[in-house]
Design a protein around this motif. Structure first.
Motif, PDB file in Angstrom:
ATOM      1  N   GLU A 211       0.849  -1.186   0.000  1.00  0.00           N
ATOM      2  CA  GLU A 211       0.000   0.000   0.000  1.00  0.00           C
ATOM      3  C   GLU A 211       0.892   1.245   0.000  1.00  0.00           C
ATOM      4  OE1 GLU A 211      -3.867   1.908   2.272  1.00  0.00           O
ATOM      5  OE2 GLU A 211      -3.029   0.040   2.997  1.00  0.00           O
TER       6      GLU A 211
ATOM      7  N   TRP B 249       4.374   3.681  -0.492  1.00  0.00           N
ATOM      8  CA  TRP B 249       5.707   3.724   0.105  1.00  0.00           C
ATOM      9  C   TRP B 249       5.714   3.374   1.580  1.00  0.00           C
ATOM     10  CZ3 TRP B 249       9.485   3.307  -3.056  1.00  0.00           C
ATOM     11  CH2 TRP B 249       9.383   3.826  -4.342  1.00  0.00           C
ATOM     12  N   GLY B 250       4.609   3.563   2.269  1.00  0.00           N
ATOM     13  CA  GLY B 250       4.549   3.240   3.691  1.00  0.00           C
ATOM     14  C   GLY B 250       3.938   1.883   3.989  1.00  0.00           C
ATOM     15  N   GLY B 251       3.723   1.058   2.971  1.00  0.00           N
ATOM     16  CA  GLY B 251       3.009  -0.199   3.148  1.00  0.00           C
ATOM     17  C   GLY B 251       3.818  -1.386   3.604  1.00  0.00           C
TER      18      GLY B 251
ATOM     19  N   PRO C 159       5.321  -2.301   6.424  1.00  0.00           N
ATOM     20  CA  PRO C 159       4.997  -2.970   7.695  1.00  0.00           C
ATOM     21  C   PRO C 159       3.751  -3.859   7.635  1.00  0.00           C
ATOM     22  CG  PRO C 159       5.526  -0.671   8.077  1.00  0.00           C
ATOM     23  CD  PRO C 159       5.418  -0.851   6.586  1.00  0.00           C
ATOM     24  N   HIS C 160       2.860  -3.641   6.676  1.00  0.00           N
ATOM     25  CA  HIS C 160       1.613  -4.405   6.586  1.00  0.00           C
ATOM     26  C   HIS C 160       1.639  -5.466   5.492  1.00  0.00           C
ATOM     27  CE1 HIS C 160       0.267  -1.246   9.207  1.00  0.00           C
ATOM     28  NE2 HIS C 160       0.581  -0.358   8.280  1.00  0.00           N
TER      29      HIS C 160
ATOM     30  N   ASP D 204      -1.638   6.099  -6.927  1.00  0.00           N
ATOM     31  CA  ASP D 204      -1.508   6.093  -5.473  1.00  0.00           C
ATOM     32  C   ASP D 204      -2.767   5.542  -4.808  1.00  0.00           C
ATOM     33  OD1 ASP D 204       0.028   6.460  -3.168  1.00  0.00           O
ATOM     34  OD2 ASP D 204      -0.902   8.416  -2.759  1.00  0.00           O
TER      35      ASP D 204
ATOM     36  N   HIS E 136      12.587   8.408  -2.537  1.00  0.00           N
ATOM     37  CA  HIS E 136      12.171   7.501  -1.463  1.00  0.00           C
ATOM     38  C   HIS E 136      13.273   6.531  -1.039  1.00  0.00           C
ATOM     39  CE1 HIS E 136       8.040   8.844  -2.071  1.00  0.00           C
ATOM     40  NE2 HIS E 136       8.257   8.710  -3.360  1.00  0.00           N
TER      41      HIS E 136
ATOM     42  N   GLN F  36      14.580   6.420   2.841  1.00  0.00           N
ATOM     43  CA  GLN F  36      13.563   5.935   3.779  1.00  0.00           C
ATOM     44  C   GLN F  36      13.231   4.471   3.511  1.00  0.00           C
ATOM     45  OE1 GLN F  36      12.271   7.603   6.557  1.00  0.00           O
ATOM     46  NE2 GLN F  36      11.681   5.491   6.978  1.00  0.00           N
ATOM     47  N   TRP F  37      13.129   4.116   2.226  1.00  0.00           N
ATOM     48  CA  TRP F  37      12.830   2.733   1.871  1.00  0.00           C
ATOM     49  C   TRP F  37      13.931   1.805   2.391  1.00  0.00           C
ATOM     50  CZ3 TRP F  37       8.780   0.069   0.343  1.00  0.00           C
ATOM     51  CH2 TRP F  37       8.973  -1.246  -0.080  1.00  0.00           C
TER      52      TRP F  37
ATOM     53  N   ASP G 173      13.499   1.376   6.047  1.00  0.00           N
ATOM     54  CA  ASP G 173      12.313   0.559   6.352  1.00  0.00           C
ATOM     55  C   ASP G 173      12.563  -0.915   6.072  1.00  0.00           C
ATOM     56  OD1 ASP G 173      10.995   2.890   7.043  1.00  0.00           O
ATOM     57  OD2 ASP G 173       9.748   2.947   5.220  1.00  0.00           O
ATOM     58  N   GLU G 174      13.200  -1.213   4.934  1.00  0.00           N
ATOM     59  CA  GLU G 174      13.428  -2.619   4.608  1.00  0.00           C
ATOM     60  C   GLU G 174      14.461  -3.239   5.561  1.00  0.00           C
ATOM     61  OE1 GLU G 174      14.617  -2.751   0.482  1.00  0.00           O
ATOM     62  OE2 GLU G 174      16.669  -2.162   0.956  1.00  0.00           O
TER      63      GLU G 174
END
Length: 181
Positions: free
Chosen positions: A59, A61-63, A65-66, A94, A152, A155-156, A159-160
């Motif tokens: 979902e 760029w912030g998806g 974690p889900h 988006d 991104h 941050q990506w 996050d990864e």
């Protein structure tokens, strides 16, 4: 080299008992730009297997974690021998786009960052970790996705790294491959 590795991955999966109902699930995980999709394409070439790309299930760029819960929701019906479905994320709009059916098959390949989540480890026949040096990965990812990914990247990458550390993905992997060029 990708075909040799794909043959090794396939042999590993076929030597194991089915884990996704009567089928086998191969997850190819690792950081962005490592070569996961190239390996997945080689596997599809050998087997004709269906492949799901994890980036189509995110979902935005912030998806990340889900993502594990999203993939698990697709896999559990397949594990019970039932058809399932997945919905594609449209990166340009988006938002969520069309839904795709998926039926149980002898081999299913999921590739992408976060594809090998521990939440459905019981369904994974073979977990593959693919890695490359950060500068190689960044060059590949930006060549592939260009200006869409560039803002991104930092941050990506953070996050990864957090996801893979929390999930212990590399440590859980059955096979580990490094790519350099």
């Amino acid at each position: 080299m990708p075909t040799d590795r794909a043959a090794q991955v396939l042999a590993h999966a076929l030597d194991a008992a089915p884990t996704l109902g009567a089928g086998r699930l191969i997850c190819i995980d690792g950081p962005a730009g490592a070569g996961k999709t190239t390996l997945a394409a080689s596997l599809v070439g050998l087997t004709g297997a269906q492949v799901l790309h994890a980036d189509e299930l995110l979902e935005g760029w912030g998806g990340l974690p889900h993502l594990g819960a999203t993939i698990e929701a697709v896999l559990r019906p397949l594990a019970a021998g039932q058809p399932s479905q997945w919905r594609r994320w449209d990166w340009h709009a988006d938002g969520w786009a069309e839904t795709h059916p998926i039926t149980p098959a002898p081999v299913l390949v999921i590739d992408g960052v976060g594809s090998g989540a521990a939440a459905y480890d019981d369904l994974i026949t073979t977990l593959v970790w693919v890695e490359a040096p950060p500068e190689v990965r960044r060059t590949r990812a930006l060549a592939r996705d260009g200006d869409d990914f560039a803002p991104h990247w930092e941050q990506w990458a953070a996050d990864e790294a957090e996801l893979h550390t929390r999930e212990r993905t590399r440590e859980r992997a059955d096979l580990v491959y490094s790519t350099n060029a």
